[in-house]
Design a protein around this motif. Structure first.
Motif, short mmCIF file in Angstrom:
data_model
loop_
_atom_site.label_atom_id
_atom_site.label_comp_id
_atom_site.label_asym_id
_atom_site.label_seq_id
_atom_site.Cartn_x
_atom_site.Cartn_y
_atom_site.Cartn_z
N ILE A 152 44.25 42.24 33.90
CA ILE A 152 43.59 41.52 34.66
C ILE A 152 42.02 41.90 34.46
CG2 ILE A 152 42.74 41.25 37.12
CD1 ILE A 152 45.24 40.15 36.94
N ASP A 153 41.27 40.67 33.93
CA ASP A 153 39.96 41.02 33.68
C ASP A 153 38.88 41.10 34.75
OD1 ASP A 153 37.81 40.90 31.70
OD2 ASP A 153 37.16 38.70 32.02
N LYS A 154 39.04 40.22 35.77
CA LYS A 154 38.15 40.30 37.13
C LYS A 154 39.14 40.47 38.20
CE LYS A 154 34.62 37.91 34.92
NZ LYS A 154 33.84 36.32 34.82
N GLY A 155 38.77 41.22 39.06
CA GLY A 155 39.56 41.07 40.57
C GLY A 155 40.83 42.15 40.27
N ARG A 156 41.93 41.68 40.82
CA ARG A 156 43.15 42.46 40.86
C ARG A 156 44.38 41.63 41.01
NH1 ARG A 156 44.83 41.84 45.88
NH2 ARG A 156 43.28 41.01 47.75
N TYR A 157 45.25 42.35 41.01
CA TYR A 157 46.81 41.55 41.17
C TYR A 157 47.17 41.57 42.74
CZ TYR A 157 51.71 40.43 40.02
OH TYR A 157 52.75 39.93 39.83
N ILE A 206 45.83 33.95 41.32
CA ILE A 206 45.10 34.51 40.01
C ILE A 206 44.97 33.34 39.11
CG2 ILE A 206 45.62 36.37 38.28
CD1 ILE A 206 47.33 38.07 40.35
N ILE A 207 43.98 33.35 38.52
CA ILE A 207 43.76 32.14 37.61
C ILE A 207 43.47 32.58 36.26
CG2 ILE A 207 42.90 30.56 39.54
CD1 ILE A 207 40.25 31.09 38.62
N GLY A 208 43.66 31.81 35.18
CA GLY A 208 43.57 32.16 33.71
C GLY A 208 41.79 32.07 33.42
N ALA A 209 41.51 32.78 32.42
CA ALA A 209 40.24 32.95 32.06
C ALA A 209 39.35 31.41 31.51
CB ALA A 209 39.95 33.99 30.82
N THR A 210 40.16 30.68 31.02
CA THR A 210 39.59 29.31 30.68
C THR A 210 39.43 28.47 32.01
OG1 THR A 210 40.48 29.63 28.41
CG2 THR A 210 39.82 27.54 29.12
N LEU A 211 40.30 28.59 32.84
CA LEU A 211 40.35 27.70 33.86
C LEU A 211 39.27 28.08 34.67
CD1 LEU A 211 41.75 25.60 35.50
CD2 LEU A 211 43.24 27.30 36.73
N VAL A 254 41.49 37.30 37.96
CA VAL A 254 41.39 36.34 36.65
C VAL A 254 42.10 36.90 35.60
CG1 VAL A 254 39.89 35.17 35.10
CG2 VAL A 254 39.16 35.59 37.48
N PHE A 255 42.87 36.48 34.88
CA PHE A 255 43.67 37.07 33.77
C PHE A 255 42.55 37.19 32.79
CE2 PHE A 255 47.33 34.86 35.73
CZ PHE A 255 48.16 35.70 35.95
N LYS A 256 42.82 38.25 31.92
CA LYS A 256 41.93 38.43 30.61
C LYS A 256 42.43 37.32 29.67
CE LYS A 256 40.57 42.03 27.05
NZ LYS A 256 40.80 43.33 27.02
#
Length: 420
Positions: free
Chosen positions: A149-154, A168-173, A200-202
């Motif tokens: 997780i790049d930003k936020g949390r699970y 939780i969303i992807g980095a590109t999206l 946000v996923f890494k």
């Protein structure tokens, strides 16, 4: 012993010097003779480089599927020719209830996750992204799929269990929907329903099997029961099971097979109406494919190298003919047969190695420009460099031995009195 080694070193360096001088005097001929080797090495090593990069990418993607994980699904990843296709078609999809039963009964599974997939349009403040992959999964999804997780949390256990609308969303999206704004705490909308973004996923980059999380939305299973039909085969319902440490996949698969047959009340004589898939099935299939492509690459490049080898042999015979008087003079003043042999053999190997090095340089240039055109990490490994140079050296020895032997066996008197 030291004296002998010095003699051998001097003997070899002197023959190498004569070979270098001969190539220096005939630059155009040397260049033309090494083109075949250059093309051959470029063909073989470029194929090997692409295959190695593909293997690395595929193995990385397969590892993301998990080495200690099995997937219970309707369809197998490896089809049997003996099993009629209509039987596969008539199988029921796996269900949430079956996942719960497995979690309750299994003694070898550390995590059991029900997962389904969909594709929906996602909107934020009139910015809409079409056909976004949606993953719907149990809380323990993070146990069966590695990610950061790049930003936020699970999700918290309570969020997952209570069915609150979190995502939780992807980095590109995230970069498309929110641009310079932080997605955390904001809402995304799909099917007219708002989901609050908690993470946000890494960024992972592209994947061979399109398993990257860069463009996806992950939703908790219990938040989606009223909006998705998990019995729909198009959602590819899957039960993902991770084994305890020390439990083999065969042991886990055997237990899961027994549990699934019990849940579905399959009689002992009847066939399974489900598939238990492992990443090893994909690995085996790709290894077989790469074996065939490896052979094809060797054959294609081999013909080029063969032509190049004949070219070098031809040039070396011409070189021997042109230097007949010089060979005679060298032998007359005491040069031994081994010195003459090594002199021409070194010239042949030097030619071939130069062709090989030029071929490797062309591969590096091709990789540099290819990476700009296609989104793929291509590398020229040290193993492939050594392979290219080794092939070049062997071709040089094989091509130059016959001409060198002819030169070494010349009679000095006849060679000096020759018209060449």
């Amino acid at each position: 012993m030291i004296k002998r080694l010095r003699y051998i070193a001097h003997f070899y360096s002197e023959s190498l010097y004569f070979a270098y001088q001969a190539l220096k005097l005939n630059k155009v001929r040397a260049f033309l003779s090494l083109i075949g080797i250059t093309i051959g090495i470029f063909s073989i090593i470029s194929v090997f480089a692409v295959l190695d990069s593909l293997k690395s990418s595929i193995h990385s993607s397969i590892e993301s599927l998990g080495n200690n994980i099995v997937y219970i699904q309707k369809w197998p990843w490896e089809f049997s020719n003996d099993y009629p296709w209509w039987k596969y078609l008539s199988r029921p999809v796996v269900s949430v209830e079956e996942a719960n039963e497995i979690a309750n009964r299994s003694l070898k599974a550390s995590s059991v996750v029900f997962m389904a997939n969909s594709v929906k349009n996602v909107e934020v403040n009139k910015i809409e992204v079409k056909d976004v992959p949606i993953i719907i999964a149990d809380y323990e999804f993070d146990k069966v799929r590695s990610f950061e997780i790049d930003k936020g949390r699970y999700f918290t256990p309570n969020e997952s269990k209570s069915g609150v609308k979190k995502a939780i969303i992807g980095a590109t999206l995230a970069s498309i929907l929110f641009k310079n704004e932080s997605p955390i705490g904001n809402n995304i909308q799909l099917m007219g329903i708002k989901f609050n973004v908690v993470g946000v996923f890494k960024k992972e980059g592209n994947s061979i099997f399109d398993q990257s999380l860069d463009n996806v939305v992950l939703l908790p299973l219990n938040a989606c029961h009223n909006y998705f039909d998990f019995r729909d085969e198009m959602m590819n319902p899957t039960i993902i099971v991770k084994a305890y440490e020390g439990i083999s996949l065969d042991q886990l698969s055997y237990e899961l097979k027994s549990i699934m047959r019990s849940i579905r009340r399959i009689r002992p004589a009847d066939e399974d109406n489900f598939a238990i898939n492992q990443a090893s099935a994909i690995t085996k299939g790709f290894n077989d494919l790469f074996g065939v492509v490896d052979i094809a690459g060797i054959v294609i490049g081999g013909f080029s190298i063969l032509v190049g080898g004949f070219g070098i042999a031809n040039i070396m015979f011409v070189s021997v003919k042109e230097r007949t008087k010089l060979i005679g003079i060298q032998k007359a003043i005491g040069a031994k047969n081994a010195f003459i042999l090594l002199q021409f053999l070194n010239e042949s190997v030097l030619l071939s190695l130069l062709g090989g090095i030029l071929g490797l340089v062309l591969v590096l240039i091709a990789i540099f420009y290819a990476e700009k055109i296609i989104d793929m990490n291509l590398t020229l490994s040290f193993k492939n460099i050594i392979t290219g140079l080794s092939i070049s050296a062997i071709i040089g020895i094989l091509s130059g031995y016959a001409p060198a032997r002819v030169a070494a066996k010349m009679n000095p008197v006849e060679a000096i009195n020759s018209n060449f």
